[in-house]
Design a protein around this motif. Structure first.
Motif, PDB file in Angstrom:
ATOM      1  N   LEU A 188       0.705  -1.196  -0.094  1.00  0.00           N
ATOM      2  CA  LEU A 188      -0.480   0.075  -0.331  1.00  0.00           C
ATOM      3  C   LEU A 188       0.586   0.916  -0.369  1.00  0.00           C
ATOM      4  O   LEU A 188       1.012   2.429  -0.720  1.00  0.00           O
ATOM      5  CB  LEU A 188      -0.772  -0.043   0.934  1.00  0.00           C
ATOM      6  CG  LEU A 188      -2.333   0.783   1.045  1.00  0.00           C
ATOM      7  CD1 LEU A 188      -2.932   1.269   0.043  1.00  0.00           C
ATOM      8  CD2 LEU A 188      -2.617   0.730   2.886  1.00  0.00           C
ATOM      9  N   ARG A 247       2.252   2.459  -3.833  1.00  0.00           N
ATOM     10  CA  ARG A 247       1.299   2.398  -4.108  1.00  0.00           C
ATOM     11  C   ARG A 247       1.163   3.524  -4.204  1.00  0.00           C
ATOM     12  O   ARG A 247       0.938   4.790  -4.891  1.00  0.00           O
ATOM     13  CB  ARG A 247      -0.101   1.955  -4.416  1.00  0.00           C
ATOM     14  CG  ARG A 247      -0.117   0.351  -4.694  1.00  0.00           C
ATOM     15  CD  ARG A 247      -1.730  -0.052  -4.442  1.00  0.00           C
ATOM     16  NE  ARG A 247      -1.770  -1.840  -5.130  1.00  0.00           N
ATOM     17  CZ  ARG A 247      -2.704  -2.004  -4.650  1.00  0.00           C
ATOM     18  NH1 ARG A 247      -3.919  -1.447  -4.536  1.00  0.00           N
ATOM     19  NH2 ARG A 247      -2.681  -3.339  -5.681  1.00  0.00           N
ATOM     20  N   PHE A 267      -8.133   2.973   2.841  1.00  0.00           N
ATOM     21  CA  PHE A 267      -8.381   2.115   1.992  1.00  0.00           C
ATOM     22  C   PHE A 267      -8.915   1.027   2.302  1.00  0.00           C
ATOM     23  O   PHE A 267      -8.120   0.359   3.387  1.00  0.00           O
ATOM     24  CB  PHE A 267      -6.693   1.723   1.742  1.00  0.00           C
ATOM     25  CG  PHE A 267      -6.251   2.796   1.138  1.00  0.00           C
ATOM     26  CD1 PHE A 267      -6.812   3.785  -0.068  1.00  0.00           C
ATOM     27  CD2 PHE A 267      -5.699   4.531   2.230  1.00  0.00           C
ATOM     28  CE1 PHE A 267      -5.907   5.182  -0.102  1.00  0.00           C
ATOM     29  CE2 PHE A 267      -5.208   5.797   1.266  1.00  0.00           C
ATOM     30  CZ  PHE A 267      -5.580   5.924   0.668  1.00  0.00           C
ATOM     31  N   GLY A 323      -6.668  -2.268  -1.128  1.00  0.00           N
ATOM     32  CA  GLY A 323      -5.450  -1.069  -0.886  1.00  0.00           C
ATOM     33  C   GLY A 323      -6.707  -0.153  -1.814  1.00  0.00           C
ATOM     34  O   GLY A 323      -6.212   1.223  -2.209  1.00  0.00           O
TER      35      GLY A 323
END
Length: 99
Positions: free
Chosen positions: A45, A48, A83, A88
């Motif tokens: 996560l 990202r 999230f 996610g």
């Protein structure tokens, strides 16, 4: 007599219940529980978010379902967002500020 038995049986059938009573859990047949979330790794996560220009400040698992994340955007503004714990995917809108 036939009429008085048919009506409750018809209602029970319409509701998906056994003819003369509701289905109940018994000690040998417990009520099934929801499967636990297969959590996305925090590193995944974070990667990202960093790829999108955010800096992760803090993250915690909340309610067994989602990540709650505090982060900075490119301009330095602090955001708080949720999230999905497994995918996610952002849940709802991000909030600005230090709350």
């Amino acid at each position: 007599m036939t009429r008085s038995l048919l009506f409750p049986a018809a209602i029970a059938a319409a509701l998906g219940l056994p003819a003369m009573g509701m289905a109940q859990a018994t000690p040998d047949q417990p009520v099934p529980m929801a499967q636990p979330v297969q959590w996305m790794a925090l590193g995944t996560l974070a990667a990202r978010l960093e790829a999108q220009g955010y800096t992760l400040l803090e993250a915690e698992r909340e309610d067994g379902r989602y990540w709650e994340v505090k982060m900075l955007d490119r301009s330095g503004a602090q955001l708080k967002a949720r999230f999905d714990g497994a995918t996610g995917t952002p849940i709802g809108d991000s909030r600005r500020g230090n709350d």
